[in-house]
Design a protein around this motif. Sequence first.
Motif, mmCIF file in Angstrom:
data_model
loop_
_atom_site.group_PDB
_atom_site.id
_atom_site.type_symbol
_atom_site.label_atom_id
_atom_site.label_comp_id
_atom_site.label_asym_id
_atom_site.label_seq_id
_atom_site.Cartn_x
_atom_site.Cartn_y
_atom_site.Cartn_z
ATOM 1 N N PRO A 24 0.825 -1.212 0.000
ATOM 2 C CA PRO A 24 0.000 0.000 0.000
ATOM 3 C C PRO A 24 0.859 1.262 0.000
ATOM 4 C CG PRO A 24 -0.707 -1.564 1.692
ATOM 5 C CD PRO A 24 0.609 -2.042 1.198
ATOM 6 N N ILE A 25 0.366 2.287 -0.651
ATOM 7 C CA ILE A 25 1.038 3.575 -0.648
ATOM 8 C C ILE A 25 0.861 4.215 0.722
ATOM 9 C CG2 ILE A 25 -0.963 4.894 -1.477
ATOM 10 C CD1 ILE A 25 1.003 6.411 -3.325
ATOM 11 N N THR A 26 1.880 4.887 1.219
ATOM 12 C CA THR A 26 1.775 5.511 2.549
ATOM 13 C C THR A 26 0.864 6.735 2.484
ATOM 14 O OG1 THR A 26 3.682 6.961 2.214
ATOM 15 C CG2 THR A 26 4.126 4.747 3.081
ATOM 16 N N ASP A 27 0.325 7.110 3.644
ATOM 17 C CA ASP A 27 -0.539 8.294 3.705
ATOM 18 C C ASP A 27 0.212 9.544 3.251
ATOM 19 O OD1 ASP A 27 -2.566 6.725 4.628
ATOM 20 O OD2 ASP A 27 -2.434 7.371 6.714
ATOM 21 N N ARG A 28 1.496 9.644 3.616
ATOM 22 C CA ARG A 28 2.279 10.827 3.253
ATOM 23 C C ARG A 28 2.404 10.962 1.740
ATOM 24 N NH1 ARG A 28 7.449 11.950 1.791
ATOM 25 N NH2 ARG A 28 8.059 9.761 1.978
ATOM 26 N N VAL A 29 2.706 9.842 1.077
ATOM 27 C CA VAL A 29 2.868 9.885 -0.373
ATOM 28 C C VAL A 29 1.517 10.077 -1.053
ATOM 29 C CG1 VAL A 29 3.680 8.627 -2.406
ATOM 30 C CG2 VAL A 29 4.960 8.485 -0.267
ATOM 31 N N LYS A 30 0.485 9.472 -0.491
ATOM 32 C CA LYS A 30 -0.852 9.655 -1.064
ATOM 33 C C LYS A 30 -1.269 11.127 -1.006
ATOM 34 C CE LYS A 30 -4.306 7.596 1.034
ATOM 35 N NZ LYS A 30 -5.295 6.555 1.438
ATOM 36 N N GLN A 31 -0.987 11.787 0.116
ATOM 37 C CA GLN A 31 -1.291 13.212 0.234
ATOM 38 C C GLN A 31 -0.505 14.017 -0.804
ATOM 39 O OE1 GLN A 31 -3.423 15.107 2.657
ATOM 40 N NE2 GLN A 31 -3.092 16.329 0.814
ATOM 41 N N ALA A 32 0.778 13.707 -0.966
ATOM 42 C CA ALA A 32 1.611 14.428 -1.936
ATOM 43 C C ALA A 32 1.099 14.208 -3.354
ATOM 44 C CB ALA A 32 3.060 13.982 -1.811
ATOM 45 N N LEU A 33 0.685 12.983 -3.659
ATOM 46 C CA LEU A 33 0.165 12.679 -4.991
ATOM 47 C C LEU A 33 -1.097 13.485 -5.279
ATOM 48 C CD1 LEU A 33 -0.173 11.113 -7.625
ATOM 49 C CD2 LEU A 33 -1.158 9.225 -6.287
ATOM 50 N N PHE A 34 -2.042 13.505 -4.350
ATOM 51 C CA PHE A 34 -3.292 14.224 -4.603
ATOM 52 C C PHE A 34 -3.077 15.734 -4.607
ATOM 53 C CE2 PHE A 34 -5.188 10.115 -4.114
ATOM 54 C CZ PHE A 34 -6.338 10.185 -4.888
ATOM 55 N N ASP A 35 -2.109 16.220 -3.849
ATOM 56 C CA ASP A 35 -1.758 17.640 -3.943
ATOM 57 C C ASP A 35 -1.271 17.954 -5.351
ATOM 58 O OD1 ASP A 35 -2.431 18.066 -1.307
ATOM 59 O OD2 ASP A 35 -0.353 18.103 -0.571
ATOM 60 N N ARG A 36 -0.477 17.054 -5.911
ATOM 61 C CA ARG A 36 0.040 17.255 -7.268
ATOM 62 C C ARG A 36 -1.090 17.208 -8.292
ATOM 63 N NH1 ARG A 36 5.325 18.636 -9.196
ATOM 64 N NH2 ARG A 36 5.250 18.274 -11.436
ATOM 65 N N LEU A 37 -2.015 16.284 -8.127
ATOM 66 C CA LEU A 37 -3.147 16.188 -9.051
ATOM 67 C C LEU A 37 -3.992 17.457 -9.009
ATOM 68 C CD1 LEU A 37 -4.246 12.488 -8.383
ATOM 69 C CD2 LEU A 37 -2.915 13.347 -10.317
ATOM 70 N N THR A 38 -4.133 18.028 -7.817
ATOM 71 C CA THR A 38 -4.864 19.287 -7.692
ATOM 72 C C THR A 38 -4.123 20.410 -8.408
ATOM 73 O OG1 THR A 38 -5.804 18.602 -5.563
ATOM 74 C CG2 THR A 38 -5.811 20.958 -6.054
ATOM 75 N N ALA A 39 -2.799 20.452 -8.238
ATOM 76 C CA ALA A 39 -1.997 21.490 -8.886
ATOM 77 C C ALA A 39 -2.070 21.386 -10.408
ATOM 78 C CB ALA A 39 -0.547 21.396 -8.412
ATOM 79 N N LEU A 40 -2.232 20.162 -10.913
ATOM 80 C CA LEU A 40 -2.327 19.958 -12.359
ATOM 81 C C LEU A 40 -3.722 20.268 -12.899
ATOM 82 C CD1 LEU A 40 -0.263 16.651 -12.693
ATOM 83 C CD2 LEU A 40 0.377 18.907 -13.578
ATOM 84 N N GLY A 41 -4.656 20.601 -12.014
ATOM 85 C CA GLY A 41 -5.988 20.988 -12.444
ATOM 86 C C GLY A 41 -6.967 19.857 -12.614
ATOM 87 N N LEU A 42 -6.562 18.635 -12.246
ATOM 88 C CA LEU A 42 -7.474 17.500 -12.415
ATOM 89 C C LEU A 42 -8.593 17.538 -11.384
ATOM 90 C CD1 LEU A 42 -7.981 14.800 -13.958
ATOM 91 C CD2 LEU A 42 -6.809 13.672 -12.065
ATOM 92 N N LEU A 43 -8.240 17.879 -10.153
ATOM 93 C CA LEU A 43 -9.226 17.945 -9.079
ATOM 94 C C LEU A 43 -9.679 19.382 -8.893
ATOM 95 C CD1 LEU A 43 -7.503 15.627 -6.455
ATOM 96 C CD2 LEU A 43 -8.883 15.006 -8.434
ATOM 97 N N GLY A 44 -10.841 19.556 -8.301
ATOM 98 C CA GLY A 44 -11.374 20.891 -8.089
ATOM 99 C C GLY A 44 -10.630 21.642 -6.995
ATOM 100 N N ASP A 45 -10.907 22.927 -6.905
ATOM 101 C CA ASP A 45 -10.280 23.754 -5.873
ATOM 102 C C ASP A 45 -10.783 23.406 -4.481
ATOM 103 O OD1 ASP A 45 -8.818 25.130 -7.798
ATOM 104 O OD2 ASP A 45 -10.372 26.654 -8.059
ATOM 105 N N THR A 46 -11.968 22.822 -4.399
ATOM 106 C CA THR A 46 -12.510 22.421 -3.106
ATOM 107 C C THR A 46 -12.663 20.906 -3.093
ATOM 108 O OG1 THR A 46 -14.806 22.658 -3.904
ATOM 109 C CG2 THR A 46 -13.773 24.572 -2.861
ATOM 110 N N LEU A 47 -12.445 20.307 -1.925
ATOM 111 C CA LEU A 47 -12.600 18.864 -1.791
ATOM 112 C C LEU A 47 -14.044 18.466 -2.065
ATOM 113 C CD1 LEU A 47 -10.433 18.271 1.401
ATOM 114 C CD2 LEU A 47 -9.795 17.932 -0.984
ATOM 115 N N GLU A 48 -14.190 17.273 -2.631
ATOM 116 C CA GLU A 48 -15.495 16.688 -2.954
ATOM 117 C C GLU A 48 -16.132 17.314 -4.193
ATOM 118 O OE1 GLU A 48 -18.091 16.264 0.550
ATOM 119 O OE2 GLU A 48 -16.336 16.788 1.758
ATOM 120 N N GLN A 49 -15.425 18.204 -4.893
ATOM 121 C CA GLN A 49 -15.963 18.731 -6.144
ATOM 122 C C GLN A 49 -15.944 17.615 -7.182
ATOM 123 O OE1 GLN A 49 -14.382 22.512 -7.359
ATOM 124 N NE2 GLN A 49 -14.843 22.149 -9.509
ATOM 125 N N PRO A 50 -17.068 17.305 -7.817
ATOM 126 C CA PRO A 50 -17.120 16.137 -8.702
ATOM 127 C C PRO A 50 -16.125 16.212 -9.854
ATOM 128 C CG PRO A 50 -19.330 16.941 -8.200
ATOM 129 C CD PRO A 50 -18.368 17.975 -7.691
#
Length: 204
Positions: A24-50
């Motif tokens: 399993p990926i660690t929580d620390r790396v998972k957080q860093a990955l999703f931060d990166r995905l947000t920076a790339l514009g894939l995820l919304g500016d707010t959590l839970e944005q579809p």
Amino acid sequence: MRVIAGSHKHRRLLGPPDAETTRPITDRVKQALFDRLTALGLLGDTLEQPFGPTLDLFAGTGSLGIEALSRGSTHCTFVEADRRIQSILRDNLEQLGLADRATIVHGSALLPLWIQNLPDTPVALVFLDPPYKLMDDPDAVERLLSLMAQLAPRLEPGGIINLRTPKQTPTPPEVDGLDGPVSLDYGSMTLHLYQTPLDDENDA
């Protein structure tokens, strides 16, 4: 393991029975990955944005796909070959009330007959987390790259494939239809991010 953010923030996840079954990926790396995905514009500016559907390949107990669902992915298809691990994955989804937004496929991600059964909706995000030993097999690596090339046309503009490998693995090559990879080292692992061109890039 736990969900980092979104509608199921801080909820605990059942993990694999031992460290040899899945990694399993660690929580620390998972957080860093999703931060990166947000920076790339894939995820919304707010959590839970579809955002669009997710694929979690070599899913294990589902940590990455479940994180995506918690943060707003409309659906996740999990592909896992080990029935014992698949049972833990199913328990995780049911305990979090996410089973209605998930599909579990039993089988190897490298035998991609399952691709033809995906919905027509373009995929936003792919987690590709093969067992580390596969990266030592040249034939398996070629099949992995072929899988990524088959998935590229299924991605929405700006969609991302995240490939996780051991840090010592040579940087994977470019894949037709995808930009990248951008490789990020975290401890003993490396995340390789591939992205489909945005519409304005295609129109240029």
